[in-house]
Scaffold this motif. Structure first.
Motif, PDB file in Angstrom:
ATOM      1  N   SER A   1       0.815  -1.223   0.000  1.00 43.83           N
ATOM      2  CA  SER A   1       0.000   0.000   0.000  1.00 43.83           C
ATOM      3  C   SER A   1       0.848   1.273   0.000  1.00 43.83           C
ATOM      4  CB  SER A   1      -0.941  -0.003   1.198  1.00 43.83           C
ATOM      5  OG  SER A   1      -0.168  -0.105   2.377  1.00 43.83           O
ATOM      6  N   THR A   2       2.109   1.182   0.440  1.00 40.99           N
ATOM      7  CA  THR A   2       2.986   2.363   0.439  1.00 40.99           C
ATOM      8  C   THR A   2       3.540   2.654  -0.954  1.00 40.99           C
ATOM      9  OG1 THR A   2       4.883   0.938   0.856  1.00 40.99           O
ATOM     10  CG2 THR A   2       3.805   1.922   2.795  1.00 40.99           C
ATOM     11  N   ALA A   3       3.409   1.704  -1.854  1.00 42.96           N
ATOM     12  CA  ALA A   3       4.030   1.781  -3.199  1.00 42.96           C
ATOM     13  C   ALA A   3       5.553   1.941  -3.123  1.00 42.96           C
ATOM     14  CB  ALA A   3       3.391   2.885  -4.046  1.00 42.96           C
ATOM     15  N   LEU A   4       6.157   1.469  -2.034  1.00 38.93           N
ATOM     16  CA  LEU A   4       7.614   1.574  -1.893  1.00 38.93           C
ATOM     17  C   LEU A   4       8.342   0.322  -2.396  1.00 38.93           C
ATOM     18  CD1 LEU A   4       7.738   3.255   1.635  1.00 38.93           C
ATOM     19  CD2 LEU A   4       8.599   4.242  -0.511  1.00 38.93           C
ATOM     20  N   ILE A   5       7.622  -0.781  -2.555  1.00 36.83           N
ATOM     21  CA  ILE A   5       8.217  -2.003  -3.109  1.00 36.83           C
ATOM     22  C   ILE A   5       7.278  -2.546  -4.192  1.00 36.83           C
ATOM     23  CG2 ILE A   5       9.621  -2.691  -1.107  1.00 36.83           C
ATOM     24  CD1 ILE A   5       7.344  -4.495  -0.165  1.00 36.83           C
ATOM     25  N   GLY A   6       7.868  -3.309  -5.117  1.00 40.68           N
ATOM     26  CA  GLY A   6       7.040  -3.855  -6.195  1.00 40.68           C
ATOM     27  C   GLY A   6       7.893  -4.681  -7.137  1.00 40.68           C
ATOM     28  N   ASP A   7       7.375  -4.887  -8.338  1.00 48.03           N
ATOM     29  CA  ASP A   7       8.106  -5.696  -9.313  1.00 48.03           C
ATOM     30  C   ASP A   7       9.118  -4.819 -10.041  1.00 48.03           C
ATOM     31  OD1 ASP A   7       9.012  -7.468 -11.186  1.00 48.03           O
ATOM     32  OD2 ASP A   7       7.033  -8.059 -11.918  1.00 48.03           O
ATOM     33  N   CYS A   8      10.409  -5.044  -9.767  1.00 49.87           N
ATOM     34  CA  CYS A   8      11.479  -4.248 -10.404  1.00 49.87           C
ATOM     35  C   CYS A   8      12.216  -5.061 -11.453  1.00 49.87           C
ATOM     36  CB  CYS A   8      12.510  -3.800  -9.366  1.00 49.87           C
ATOM     37  SG  CYS A   8      11.893  -2.772  -8.057  1.00 49.87           S
ATOM     38  N   SER A   9      11.652  -6.178 -11.923  1.00 49.79           N
ATOM     39  CA  SER A   9      12.432  -7.018 -12.817  1.00 49.79           C
ATOM     40  C   SER A   9      12.739  -6.297 -14.128  1.00 49.79           C
ATOM     41  CB  SER A   9      11.759  -8.373 -13.064  1.00 49.79           C
ATOM     42  OG  SER A   9      10.426  -8.196 -13.388  1.00 49.79           O
ATOM     43  N   ALA A  10      13.893  -6.660 -14.684  1.00 48.90           N
ATOM     44  CA  ALA A  10      14.379  -5.983 -15.884  1.00 48.90           C
ATOM     45  C   ALA A  10      13.613  -6.438 -17.119  1.00 48.90           C
ATOM     46  CB  ALA A  10      15.864  -6.279 -16.068  1.00 48.90           C
ATOM     47  N   ASP A  11      13.003  -7.630 -17.043  1.00 48.95           N
ATOM     48  CA  ASP A  11      12.287  -8.143 -18.211  1.00 48.95           C
ATOM     49  C   ASP A  11      11.187  -7.158 -18.605  1.00 48.95           C
ATOM     50  OD1 ASP A  11      13.523 -10.537 -17.208  1.00 48.95           O
ATOM     51  OD2 ASP A  11      11.696 -10.963 -16.083  1.00 48.95           O
ATOM     52  N   ARG A  12      10.992  -7.020 -19.909  1.00 49.27           N
ATOM     53  CA  ARG A  12       9.832  -6.241 -20.358  1.00 49.27           C
ATOM     54  C   ARG A  12       8.602  -7.009 -19.877  1.00 49.27           C
ATOM     55  NH1 ARG A  12       7.110  -4.485 -25.597  1.00 49.27           N
ATOM     56  NH2 ARG A  12       6.605  -2.349 -25.019  1.00 49.27           N
ATOM     57  N   PRO A  13       7.667  -6.328 -19.202  1.00 53.97           N
ATOM     58  CA  PRO A  13       6.560  -7.092 -18.633  1.00 53.97           C
ATOM     59  C   PRO A  13       5.812  -7.916 -19.681  1.00 53.97           C
ATOM     60  CG  PRO A  13       6.320  -4.744 -18.126  1.00 53.97           C
ATOM     61  CD  PRO A  13       7.554  -4.904 -18.947  1.00 53.97           C
ATOM     62  N   SER A  14       5.453  -9.139 -19.292  1.00 53.80           N
ATOM     63  CA  SER A  14       4.618  -9.944 -20.177  1.00 53.80           C
ATOM     64  C   SER A  14       3.344 -10.366 -19.449  1.00 53.80           C
ATOM     65  CB  SER A  14       5.380 -11.174 -20.676  1.00 53.80           C
ATOM     66  OG  SER A  14       5.764 -11.962 -19.567  1.00 53.80           O
ATOM     67  N   ASN A  15       3.261  -9.996 -18.179  1.00 53.43           N
ATOM     68  CA  ASN A  15       2.061 -10.338 -17.394  1.00 53.43           C
ATOM     69  C   ASN A  15       0.985  -9.263 -17.575  1.00 53.43           C
ATOM     70  OD1 ASN A  15       4.418 -11.530 -15.181  1.00 53.43           O
ATOM     71  ND2 ASN A  15       2.822 -12.864 -15.985  1.00 53.43           N
ATOM     72  N   LEU A  16      -0.244  -9.704 -17.373  1.00 56.16           N
ATOM     73  CA  LEU A  16      -1.398  -8.855 -17.686  1.00 56.16           C
ATOM     74  C   LEU A  16      -1.387  -7.501 -16.959  1.00 56.16           C
ATOM     75  CD1 LEU A  16      -4.179  -8.583 -19.084  1.00 56.16           C
ATOM     76  CD2 LEU A  16      -5.176  -9.665 -17.063  1.00 56.16           C
ATOM     77  N   VAL A  17      -1.296  -7.516 -15.637  1.00 58.18           N
ATOM     78  CA  VAL A  17      -1.503  -6.251 -14.902  1.00 58.18           C
ATOM     79  C   VAL A  17      -0.384  -5.235 -15.170  1.00 58.18           C
ATOM     80  CG1 VAL A  17      -1.855  -5.199 -12.632  1.00 58.18           C
ATOM     81  CG2 VAL A  17      -3.065  -7.302 -13.244  1.00 58.18           C
TER      82      VAL A  17
END
Ligand code: UD1
Length: 330
Positions: free
Chosen positions: A182-198
């Motif tokens: 909820s703080t938006a301080l952590i998340g998905d930082c992977s280098a791959d170009r996203p391929s997942n829906l959201v």
């Protein structure tokens, strides 16, 4: 305070789990070489918990480096093993990279655990082990089908490695993790170009992409698009804390589905994002994506019964936090 080794603890699910472990009074020790994440997540964890976190910048496939981590940390209650590659398409192009890293890191970790008398391990598995299940919602007794990708195969093989080892283990079979803290301080930082829906939806929302292509609307589902079980990453993180508590009090080998039990179509997911964030998402219908299964969602009775865990967050909250993360990430 019980020390827990968290490999891949700077990654998407790992970082959220580290925060939940601290809130449950564990002392997580992160092992992560940041090969597919960012220091931003370590800094984010420290901001959320308002103190420093112990982090080893170490490759989990490097036995002598892992020996040093175990020697330095001393007694630990268990390990949670997230460190793995996760890009399905890349795994098709370069399977060996996936076999070497995903199985190699588990092998080294299990060796170190055995040599240091650490008995408990939680493994990041995936609902991909089931392929397209014959019965929905899918439960843990469903057979493993032929894996759709080398990535999926590594999840099946790692579960097998756990069964053959002397450790006590819980394999958590994740459905589709979405959202952020909820703080938006952590998340998905992977280098791959996203391929997942959201992440693709949020990239369209922020203008990094012009539109999202829905992969097929001719499936045998109510609106023709594929159905998945989207679980808020904070709920998913909490399941690891419950699983560790369980392993500290129980021996043996276990596997649990971690999902909401609710099937959501691609179109419904886009609508949920649009409605909660009051934004419009440009989409078009394209052909089916190779390897996609028509529908899968969890029977989560076992995890509720054995771990006392169930999903609490809504898809709407996940969509709000996913959008916050897209706006704030570096
Ligand atoms: C995949 C993996 C799963 C892995 C997960 C998270 C398989 C079979 N599944 O799940 O093991 O844990 O990623 O990394 O390998 N979609 C679109 N347009 C897009 C992107 C996605 O329509 O641009 C649709 C897909 O067709 C699917 C749904 O959205 O129906 C979810 O896709 P995605 O987020 O990629 O996850 P999975 O393929 O379910």
């Amino acid at each position: 305070m019980k020390k827990i080794l968290v490999t891949g603890g700077a990654g998407y699910i790992g970082s959220h789990t580290v925060v939940e472990l601290i809130e449950a009074d564990y002392t997580p020790i992160i092992v992560d070489n940041l090969c597919n994440t960012s220091i931003q997540n370590i800094q984010g964890i420290e901001k959320i918990i308002d103190k420093k976190i112990k982090w080893h910048n170490t490759d989990c496939t490097d036995k002598s480096a892992m020996d040093k981590v175990f020697a330095e940390e001393g007694r630990m209650e268990g390990a949670i093993h997230f460190a793995a590659y996760k890009a399905v398409e890349e795994s098709v192009q370069n399977p060996q990279k996936y076999y070497d890293n995903n199985m190699g890191s588990l092998k080294v970790l299990l060796q170190c655990m055995q040599e240091n008398n650490v008995k408990n391990i939680i493994f990041s598995s995936s609902c991909t082990v089931y392929g397209m299940p014959d019965v929905l919602p899918v439960d843990e007794n469903a057979p493993f089908k032929k894996a759709e990708s080398p990535y999926g195969e590594t999840k099946q093989l790692c579960e097998k490695m756990l069964k053959e080892d002397s450790c006590n283990s819980v394999a958590l079979r994740y459905f589709n993790p979405v959202g952020s803290h909820s703080t938006a301080l952590i998340g998905d930082c992977s280098a791959d170009r996203p391929s997942n829906l959201v992440p693709i939806i949020t990239e369209v929302a922020i203008g990094k992409r012009e539109k999202i292509t829905i992969f097929g609307n001719d499936y045998k589902t109510p609106d023709g698009t594929c159905i998945r079980d989207y679980i808020h990453v904070v709920d998913l993180a909490k399941s690891h804390v419950k699983a560790m508590e369980f392993l500290i009090n129980n021996t043996g080998k276990h596997a649990f589905n971690v999902g909401t039990g609710i099937g959501v179509s691609v179109l419904d997911a886009i609508k949920a994002f649009e409605q909660t964030n009051k934004l419009s998402i440009n989409y078009s219908i394209g052909p089916r994506r190779d390897g996609d299964i028509e529908q899968i969602y969890a029977n989560s009775n076992l995890v509720k019964e054995k771990l006392g865990w169930e999903a609490k967050e809504t898809l709407e909250k996940a969509m709000i936090s996913a959008w916050e993360w897209e706006k704030l990430k570096e």
